[in-house]
Design an enzyme around this catalytic site. Structure first.
Site, PDB file in Angstrom:
ATOM      1  N   ASP A 144       0.834  -1.200   0.000  1.00 45.11           N
ATOM      2  CA  ASP A 144       0.000   0.000   0.000  1.00 45.11           C
ATOM      3  C   ASP A 144       0.871   1.253   0.000  1.00 45.11           C
ATOM      4  O   ASP A 144       2.039   1.219   0.404  1.00 45.11           O
ATOM      5  CB  ASP A 144      -0.883   0.029   1.261  1.00 45.11           C
ATOM      6  CG  ASP A 144      -1.870  -1.133   1.288  1.00 45.11           C
ATOM      7  OD1 ASP A 144      -2.162  -1.691   0.218  1.00 45.11           O
ATOM      8  OD2 ASP A 144      -2.329  -1.466   2.401  1.00 45.11           O
TER       9      ASP A 144
HETATM   10  N1  URA Z   1      -1.277  -5.907   3.833  1.00 42.76           N
HETATM   11  C1  URA Z   1      -1.759  -4.647   3.852  1.00 42.76           C
HETATM   12  O1  URA Z   1      -2.778  -4.381   4.459  1.00 42.76           O
HETATM   13  N2  URA Z   1      -1.062  -3.714   3.197  1.00 42.76           N
HETATM   14  C2  URA Z   1       0.102  -3.953   2.545  1.00 42.76           C
HETATM   15  O2  URA Z   1       0.687  -3.035   1.982  1.00 42.76           O
HETATM   16  C3  URA Z   1       0.577  -5.269   2.542  1.00 42.76           C
HETATM   17  C4  URA Z   1      -0.132  -6.234   3.205  1.00 42.76           C
END
Ligand code: URA
Length: 232
Positions: A100
């Site tokens: 993310d």
């Molecule tokens: N899980 C999440 O919630 N975000 C990420 O970036 C990776 C795994």
């Protein structure tokens, strides 16, 4: 392939820098001086030398990036992407998987499509380990719920995952899937909230903590061998 592209791909700067190198008479192809960047070469058979040293052809390149917050894991977007952090000569590569925008940590950048597929395929059950900070401390109940396989919003069931409490509000979690916002949604399903998320490992590949957020380096031979091995 054009000679200037070959030199740029093998790490001799941008195509313009490779052209300068050619003009400086540093490059030979099969023992003959080469000065034109547009010369066509056979990367699998021709012998290319720079300053008398052979430059072996490497089809694939593998970089470990410590992704900072504020960048999306994509090759193109209206907002900054992780590829904006990478030198131009590596721009035909792509991030292997997604973190993310507000997640930090380990991201493999490569042009090796088959390896990326192996690492990302849900059928391969590749470990992804995260360091997590939470609004409230994780509990024994969370450990058990994740171990059994928790159902997250929308009714999706996650595969068993291993949660370890570090101290206070921090913990580590190993998952073998990559559902959208998975770690955040797993904790939401437990009535908690992730306040900081960093990926620290993918299969055997451990984030090099000497890399500052935004920095990257080539994988070592051992790291690459480990990534290509079977197992998770
Ligand atoms: N899980 C999440 O919630 N975000 C990420 O970036 C990776 C795994």
């Amino acid at each position: 392939m054009r000679l200037d592209k070959y030199l740029a791909d093998m790490g001799f700067g941008t195509r313009n820098e490779a052209k300068k190198l050619l003009r400086s008479k540093a490059v030979s192809v099969n023992g003959l001086l080469a000065k034109n960047g547009d010369m066509k070469i056979d990367e699998n058979n021709d012998v290319i030398c720079v300053d008398g040293e052979q430059v072996a052809y490497q089809k694939y390149v593998y970089l470990m990036l410590n992704k900072p917050q504020g960048y999306v894991s994509a090759t193109q977007s209206s907002v900054p992407t992780v590829m904006d952090l990478i030198q131009e000569k590596f721009r035909d590569m792509f991030p292997c998987g997604r973190l993310d925008k507000d997640t930090e940590g380990l991201l493999l950048i490569t042009n090796d499509g088959p390896l990326a597929h192996q690492l990302l395929s849900p059928k391969k059950h590749v470990d992804k380990e995260y360091y997590i900070e939470l609004e409230k401390p994780a509990t024994e109940g969370d450990i058990q719920a994740f171990e059994k396989g928790i159902v997250i919003d929308g009714g999706e069931k996650c595969a068993p995952a291993v949660l370890k409490i570090v101290d206070g509000n921090s913990c580590t979690l190993v998952i073998q899937e990559g559902k959208f916002h998975q770690v955040k949604r797993m904790f939401e399903a437990r009535g908690n909230k992730v306040t900081y998320l960093k990926r620290t490992r993918m299969k055997n590949l451990v984030l090099d903590e000497s890399l500052e957020p935004g920095e990257y380096r080539y994988l070592t031979d051992d790291e690459l061998v480990g990534l290509k091995e079977s197992g998770n």
